[in-house]
Design an enzyme around this catalytic site. Structure first.
Site, PDB file in Angstrom:
ATOM      1  CB  THR A  78      47.015 -30.610  70.340  1.00 28.66           C
ATOM      2  OG1 THR A  78      47.057 -31.316  71.579  1.00 28.66           O
ATOM      3  CG2 THR A  78      47.144 -31.256  69.185  1.00 28.66           C
TER       4      THR A  78
ATOM      5  CD  GLU B 147      41.321 -35.194  69.444  1.00 31.79           C
ATOM      6  OE1 GLU B 147      40.678 -34.550  70.272  1.00 31.79           O
ATOM      7  OE2 GLU B 147      42.182 -35.844  69.849  1.00 31.79           O
TER       8      GLU B 147
HETATM    9  N1  HSE Z   1      49.169 -36.894  66.323  1.00 33.41           N
HETATM   10  C1  HSE Z   1      48.603 -35.816  67.120  1.00 33.41           C
HETATM   11  C2  HSE Z   1      49.741 -34.956  67.221  1.00 33.41           C
HETATM   12  C3  HSE Z   1      48.373 -36.214  68.568  1.00 33.41           C
HETATM   13  O1  HSE Z   1      50.836 -35.386  67.629  1.00 33.41           O
HETATM   14  O2  HSE Z   1      49.587 -33.698  67.141  1.00 33.41           O
HETATM   15  C4  HSE Z   1      47.784 -35.007  69.574  1.00 33.41           C
HETATM   16  O3  HSE Z   1      47.527 -35.649  70.657  1.00 33.41           O
END
Ligand code: HSE
Length: 301
Positions: free
Chosen positions: A173, A124
């Protein structure tokens, strides 16, 4: 030992749930990806289906390829995609989690679920720049998970209506993480801690109201919602239609609403109409908290 071939079904996931940034995640019943893994003489990746042309095939740039390489297994990985890319629904986590799980079964590696999460999170990392496990963990465990360092706790609430509406807006992201503040005020920390604690109680009791009301997050939602055109109106329309809470799914742009199972269609319609009023096209997934990755076949067609 093991088998030559495995086909798995891996769920989309929604991370954070507002209150638990990088800590909470749920597996969704739909959408999901199907992944086939077959022994080979090198790591090879084939991708079909939704958004496939945008996903790198080079093993060291692909979340599933990285996992195969960490585990040192030469396999042909065929990913049949249905989870929209860069949507906040764990599209990069699903192949990483699916391949970690499949290789553990195929080669009888005997790795624990925590170890699989850890390995999948390394995959990931290539997609988001950070090895956060709040998508890969629910993809492996199913249900609702709490991830903290190497410890994972899971709960399996029932009959929780979920509507996930994915607008046609691109949010990476990496960007959504880069804009977050590095420091929080004490009152915001206190507010978010209370909501996170209540969220866990809500999940333990399958209490739709408590889950929904605990989704508010003072810091993340405020900053990231600026990347989602129409966010405030869409949220309002969902709440007015019966949702008990609405927030950003993972890093967005998908918005996720919690509600009674029988209210999902109405809420999906209201949210999609509200996005349309902001001239944003969207797609709604009517879903619920579902199972983790599972084997659906062990013989090639
Ligand atoms: N916790 C991560 C974020 C999840 O919010 O950046 C990304 O899908």
């Amino acid at each position: 030992m093991g088998t030559e071939y495995i086909k798995v079904k891996v769920p989309a996931t929604s991370a954070n749930l507002g209150a638990g940034f990088d800590v909470f995640g749920i597996a969704l019943e739909v959408p999901f990806d199907i992944i086939e893994v077959k022994r080979s003489d090198r790591i090879e990746i084939i991708i079909t289906g939704r958004d496939s042309k945008y996903v790198p095939l080079e093993p060291r740039k692909n979340t599933a390829g990285i996992v195969a390489s960490i585990l040192g297994k030469n396999v042909k990985i065929t990913i049949h995609r249905s989870i929209p890319l860069s949507s906040g629904l764990g599209s990069s986590a699903a192949p990483a989690a699916g391949v970690a799980f499949a290789l553990n079964e195929m080669y009888a590696l005997g790795l624990s679920r925590e170890e699989l999460v850890n390995i999948a999170a390394q995959g990931e990392k290539v997609a988001s720049g950070a090895a956060h496990a709040d998508n890969v963990a629910p993809a492996i465990y199913g249900g609702f998970v709490i991830v903290h360092k190497d410890k994972i706790t899971s709960l399996y609430p029932e009959n929780i209506g979920i509507v996930a509406v994915h607008p046609q807006i691109v949010v990476s992201t990496r960007t959504a993480r880069a804009i977050l503040p590095k420091k929080l005020s004490l009152s915001d920390i206190s507010f978010n801690t209370a909501n996170a604690a209540n969220m866990v109680v809500g999940m333990m009791k399958s209490d739709i109201r408590l889950i929904g009301e605990s989704m508010e997050n003072r810091v993340i939602e405020k900053v990231r919602s600026t990347l989602i055109k129409g966010y405030a109106q869409v949220k309002k329309s969902a709440l007015n239609s019966g949702a008990t809470g609405v927030t950003i799914s993972g890093s967005g742009p998908t918005m996720i609403a919690v509600c009674r199972m029988d209210e999902r269609e109405n809420i999906a319609k209201a949210m999609a109409e509200s996005f349309s009023e902001s001239h944003v096209r969207s797609e709604a997934f009517i879903t619920t908290i579902g199972k983790g990755v599972e084997i659906i076949d062990d013989k090639p067609a």
